[in-house]
Design a protein around this motif. Structure first.
Motif, PDB file in Angstrom:
ATOM      1  N   ILE A 117       7.952   1.635   4.077  1.00  0.00           N
ATOM      2  CA  ILE A 117       7.509   2.007   2.728  1.00  0.00           C
ATOM      3  C   ILE A 117       7.390   0.771   1.834  1.00  0.00           C
ATOM      4  O   ILE A 117       6.530   0.698   0.956  1.00  0.00           O
ATOM      5  CB  ILE A 117       8.496   3.028   2.120  1.00  0.00           C
ATOM      6  CG1 ILE A 117       8.018   3.496   0.746  1.00  0.00           C
ATOM      7  CG2 ILE A 117       9.891   2.469   2.045  1.00  0.00           C
ATOM      8  CD1 ILE A 117       8.908   4.583   0.155  1.00  0.00           C
ATOM      9  N   ALA A 118       8.237  -0.242   2.083  1.00  0.00           N
ATOM     10  CA  ALA A 118       8.258  -1.423   1.222  1.00  0.00           C
ATOM     11  C   ALA A 118       6.950  -2.202   1.294  1.00  0.00           C
ATOM     12  O   ALA A 118       6.458  -2.713   0.286  1.00  0.00           O
ATOM     13  CB  ALA A 118       9.423  -2.328   1.606  1.00  0.00           C
ATOM     14  N   ILE A 119       6.372  -2.296   2.490  1.00  0.00           N
ATOM     15  CA  ILE A 119       5.159  -3.103   2.670  1.00  0.00           C
ATOM     16  C   ILE A 119       3.988  -2.506   1.897  1.00  0.00           C
ATOM     17  O   ILE A 119       3.351  -3.157   1.065  1.00  0.00           O
ATOM     18  CB  ILE A 119       4.798  -3.209   4.165  1.00  0.00           C
ATOM     19  CG1 ILE A 119       5.963  -3.832   4.956  1.00  0.00           C
ATOM     20  CG2 ILE A 119       3.530  -4.019   4.349  1.00  0.00           C
ATOM     21  CD1 ILE A 119       6.329  -5.221   4.543  1.00  0.00           C
ATOM     22  N   THR A 120       3.680  -1.241   2.191  1.00  0.00           N
ATOM     23  CA  THR A 120       2.534  -0.590   1.548  1.00  0.00           C
ATOM     24  C   THR A 120       2.730  -0.480   0.041  1.00  0.00           C
ATOM     25  O   THR A 120       1.793  -0.700  -0.738  1.00  0.00           O
ATOM     26  CB  THR A 120       2.303   0.807   2.155  1.00  0.00           C
ATOM     27  OG1 THR A 120       2.040   0.657   3.553  1.00  0.00           O
ATOM     28  CG2 THR A 120       1.128   1.507   1.496  1.00  0.00           C
ATOM     29  N   ALA A 121       3.947  -0.129  -0.377  1.00  0.00           N
ATOM     30  CA  ALA A 121       4.220   0.016  -1.808  1.00  0.00           C
ATOM     31  C   ALA A 121       3.974  -1.290  -2.546  1.00  0.00           C
ATOM     32  O   ALA A 121       3.431  -1.300  -3.656  1.00  0.00           O
ATOM     33  CB  ALA A 121       5.657   0.485  -2.022  1.00  0.00           C
ATOM     34  N   ASN A 122       4.350  -2.405  -1.925  1.00  0.00           N
ATOM     35  CA  ASN A 122       4.153  -3.697  -2.578  1.00  0.00           C
ATOM     36  C   ASN A 122       2.666  -4.026  -2.709  1.00  0.00           C
ATOM     37  O   ASN A 122       2.228  -4.552  -3.740  1.00  0.00           O
ATOM     38  CB  ASN A 122       4.858  -4.800  -1.780  1.00  0.00           C
ATOM     39  CG  ASN A 122       4.909  -6.112  -2.533  1.00  0.00           C
ATOM     40  OD1 ASN A 122       5.665  -6.268  -3.480  1.00  0.00           O
ATOM     41  ND2 ASN A 122       4.076  -7.057  -2.135  1.00  0.00           N
ATOM     42  N   VAL A 123       1.872  -3.722  -1.667  1.00  0.00           N
ATOM     43  CA  VAL A 123       0.434  -3.982  -1.729  1.00  0.00           C
ATOM     44  C   VAL A 123      -0.213  -3.134  -2.822  1.00  0.00           C
ATOM     45  O   VAL A 123      -1.037  -3.617  -3.614  1.00  0.00           O
ATOM     46  CB  VAL A 123      -0.244  -3.692  -0.372  1.00  0.00           C
ATOM     47  CG1 VAL A 123      -1.756  -3.821  -0.484  1.00  0.00           C
ATOM     48  CG2 VAL A 123       0.288  -4.638   0.694  1.00  0.00           C
TER      49      VAL A 123
END
Length: 391
Positions: A117-123
């Motif tokens: 979740i952290a990767i997509t949320a940051n993008v």
């Protein structure tokens, strides 16, 4: 710490050069300075601790962008469930085809259920799209997905150990879901209101930093409690951030603004650590072939497993594609599954490295693909289903 931050700066510069998200640059620079190439930094307990700290702060900040109503759509649960089952079956079948035993195949399938979740949320945050319907669907589904992935890990470990029972799995589900409901309710109706009362006092006026320290304390408390009930710590921090959404302060320092500064430092180290974690020297030719096939299966099973249900549940075609692609990165969650399998002696170093590299590749490719898909589709749209309500 100085070296890690220096490397993180290098990641920003690299990302700027290749016109990609900062996440991609930081992971790639971590891969370069890690044991795979230069060997300047290894994944020590210190690096792991700082990286974990960064992941918690990252999701705490992301939580500020969401109202609790954004996470209660029944469609998120359906998309998340299908998005776990399809990758699990796909990963298991792929491992069996390549001749792995049943135990290894189960763990490989379990690793594919995860979503970072952290990767997509940051993008999405970088692109200022966290308020879009597709973004809310991705985050809401990823929270469900995280719980289901950890449940899949529990089931796999129980099956391997010969202690599987429907009763124990049912209790686990009740505890995890109960935590999410209770933590959210307490955060919204008790802690956030208590925070506003504290902020209105003369003490808060004289000590405006007190409210911010209190909020960060709650974030780490929620992260700790989440891990105690086998829910990812970053989900606990995310729920804490959601709880503070809409909190109005008179005297206290802005919580979101303060957390943003912590996020810039520690989240950068978290992304760098994902590259440092990989050691490509353990790869063989057979492992490379399996890695290539597994990575393709990993991406397709999430895109199909999440994108198709999203379309059937009323999202537009473009939003469904964005949701499917956004759920593809495996990131640190799959790495944790692989590490548990390795430490339990259930998979070998070759499978461990393969899963970690698959996680890394999907983590690098997703921000690139997500940006292209979003730009190609224009602005994301709300669901088209009649009476579906807000996403």
């Amino acid at each position: 710490m100085s070296l890690l931050l220096f490397v993180a700066l290098g990641g920003y510069m690299l990302a700027s050069r290749i016109h990609q998200s900062a996440v991609v640059g930081e992971i790639l620079i971590g891969l370069i300075v890690g044991p795979s190439f230069l060997g300047l930094i290894t994944y020590t307990s210190f690096v792991q601790s700082i990286a974990s700290l960064g992941a918690v702060i990252l999701m705490f900040v992301i939580g500020f962008e969401f109202n609790i109503r954004d996470l209660t759509d029944i469609r998120f649960g359906i998309i998340g469930l299908v998005g776990v089952i399809v990758p699990w079956l796909g990963g298991y079948a792929t491992a069996v085809v390549f001749g792995f035993d049943n135990v290894s195949a189960l763990f490989i399938g379990t690793a594919l259920t995860a979503t970072s979740i952290a990767i997509t949320a940051n993008v999405l945050r970088e692109m200022s799209l966290l308020e879009s319907a597709a973004a809310k669907a991705i985050i809401g589904t990823a929270v469900i997905d995280d719980v289901l992935s950890l449940l899949a890990l529990s089931i796999t470990a129980s099956v391997v150990a010969g202690s599987f029972s429907l009763a124990s799995i049912g209790i686990t589900i009740l505890i995890q879901v109960g935590f999410l409901v209770i933590a959210g309710a307490v955060g919204i109706f008790v802690i956030s209101r208590w925070l506003e009362k504290i902020d209105s006092t003369e003490f808060a006026r004289k000590n405006p930093e007190f409210v911010f320290i209190f909020a960060v304390m709650v974030a780490f408390l929620y992260a700790t409690l989440a891990e105690m009930v086998d829910v990812s710590a970053i989900i606990g921090a995310f729920i804490a951030g959601v709880s503070f959404n809409g909190v109005k302060l008179k005297h206290g320092k802005n919580i979101e603004e303060g957390a943003d500064y912590l996020y810039i430092i520690f989240a950068s180290i978290f992304f760098v650590s994902l590259g440092i974690l990989v050691d490509m020297s353990a790869l063989t030719f057979d492992a490379v072939l399996f890695l290539a096939v597994l990575t393709v299966v990993a991406i397709l099973t999430k895109v199909i497993g999440c994108g198709v249900p999203a379309k059937l549940l009323g999202y537009s075609k473009s939003d469904s594609v964005v949701i499917g692609v956004g759920m593809a990165p495996r990131g640190e969650v799959a790495m944790v599954v692989a590490l548990m399998g390795l430490t339990m002696g259930l998979i070998g170093q070759n499978i461990y490295v393969t899963i970690v590299l698959m996680s890394l590749i999907t983590t690098i490719l997703t921000p690139i693909a997500l940006k292209k898909v979003i730009k190609g589709n224009g602005d994301t749209q709300a669901p088209a289903a009649e009476g579906a309500g807000e996403a």
